[in-house]
Structure formats: C-alpha cells, structure tokens
Scaffold this active site. Sequence first.
Site, PDB file in Angstrom:
ATOM      1  N   SER A 104       4.727   2.158   7.980  1.00  0.00           N
ATOM      2  CA  SER A 104       4.320   1.177   7.204  1.00  0.00           C
ATOM      3  C   SER A 104       5.580   0.306   6.674  1.00  0.00           C
ATOM      4  CB  SER A 104       3.315   1.370   6.048  1.00  0.00           C
ATOM      5  OG  SER A 104       2.240   1.436   6.504  1.00  0.00           O
ATOM      6  N   HIS A 162       0.801  -1.179  -0.057  1.00  0.00           N
ATOM      7  CA  HIS A 162       0.138   0.092  -0.023  1.00  0.00           C
ATOM      8  C   HIS A 162       0.733   1.297   0.171  1.00  0.00           C
ATOM      9  CE1 HIS A 162       0.327   0.123   4.721  1.00  0.00           C
ATOM     10  NE2 HIS A 162       0.536   1.555   4.201  1.00  0.00           N
ATOM     11  N   ASP A 175      -0.851  -7.587   1.661  1.00  0.00           N
ATOM     12  CA  ASP A 175      -0.395  -5.808   1.576  1.00  0.00           C
ATOM     13  C   ASP A 175       1.208  -6.263   1.709  1.00  0.00           C
ATOM     14  OD1 ASP A 175       0.295  -3.572   1.427  1.00  0.00           O
ATOM     15  OD2 ASP A 175      -0.321  -3.166   3.672  1.00  0.00           O
TER      16      ASP A 175
END
Length: 256
Positions: free
Chosen positions: A208, A63, A114
Amino acid sequence: MLLSFSLLILCILPLSGAMDSGIVGGKEAIPHSRPYMVSFQSNKQHKCGGILIKEDYVLTSAHCLDGYEKKQRLEVVLGAHNIKKKEKSQQRIKVKECIKHPAYKEGQTNKSFDIMLLKLKNNANLTDFVKVIGLPKENEDIPANQKCSIAGWGMKKPGGCASDVLQEVTLKVQFNFECTHVWRDYFDRKRMICTASDGERGFCQGDSGGPLICNNEPLGMATYTYPGNCIKRKFPEVYIKIAYFFPWIKKVIQST
C-alpha cells in the site's frame, strides 16, 4: 463485501493462512533504480510503501495508520534496496506529523480518500539514491491498456514474509467501466484507477502507498484488492488517482 488492505506485514510465525502475497509475478528491481521509493516503518518494521515528493514530505496511503497507537515509532527509510540491511545509501528519518485527507475515516467502506502526507522531522539529503519525484498536475483520464509498473517490499507468496529487497511488476490499466462493473460503489472513477487482473501479477499486503508509475509519472497509489486473494482474476486492483488530490497536497504543504 469486506475489503482487503495491504497493511503491515511482519515475518511472525505462525502467519495466518488468509495472508496474501505482495508483488506477485514480478522480479527484483534493479538496485536504486527507483530513488523516490520509501519504506514507511513502525518500530523499524516495514508497514507500507510511499514516495518522496519533497525533501520533507512523503505521500502514502491513509489506511496505513489504521489501528495506530501513539507509542509506535514512525519512520521512513529512503535510498533502500534491501530494507533488512544497513546500506550506506539509506537514510532513516523520523515522521514529525501524519496528515490524512480530512474525508478519510477509518473503518468506512469508502476508500476513495485513502491518501496521507507524512511530514518528516528532517529534510532528506538528495543523492543519487534518494530523489524527489514530481506529481501529475492535470487530472485527466488514464487510457486503458497503458503499461505501468508498481514496486514494493510486500510479501511474494501466500503465507510468506515480506520481501527484503524491492520487487517490481508491470501491469496494464483497466477500463473504468470494468472497474465500476466489478467493484460497484467501492470504486469512484473520479478519484480512483485500476489495473487489469490476470491472476498472475499484482500487489498486496505491504505494498500500500506504493506508486503506479506510467510514463515515468506516479499516476496511482496502491489502495485495495480482493479480500483473501490479491490477484483474483475477476477483480481489478484499485489505486488512488494522485492527480485528483494534487490541489489538496499543494495546499497542505504550503500551509505547514
């Protein structure tokens, strides 16, 4: 329910009040104590974390490229502690190719795929400051209450700027049934793990792709938190389970 992802954080004013903090309740990491850590950057601005798993491959979250435009310059910075300084230990390498897991689809609520590999244009030069970290090969359940840590250059407080220096925090793995109870269909226990939320410590925007390190192994990779409040007490933070994807990672590297 919408999910909040720890995406690109720039120090731009005015910042939205909806922005949350990055490594919260943690501390500055000992410089270069995590030589596998990567700053994935777009146009020389920190976008996400990542880990160096081979001289020419970085593992991060898929993402991190949501909304990506081809004109953006993608690079990784290795061997960094302060990403705002030109440290002698740093290596800046262009990204040759971004390889998302084929089951990941931008905009889908299912984020259990992801994960993404970054093929680097040049090999990293392995030094005391830049090292490869081995991946877990056995896809086993991770025991609850195990102490782990996560690090990143995300925001440290709501409405603030990304951290210049690497921050780290210690967390505990949560029971899978608790993750499923709270997140319901958003949590896939086969491909995900989560950490217990105490309302004080955790990761958020800008973190992330950062690894959840347990017993010196990268078992998870930061994926999502509660929207609007990254350390909301009732909602565990969620990570991709790296071991589940080891066969895919191996296949991609061997084929390219």
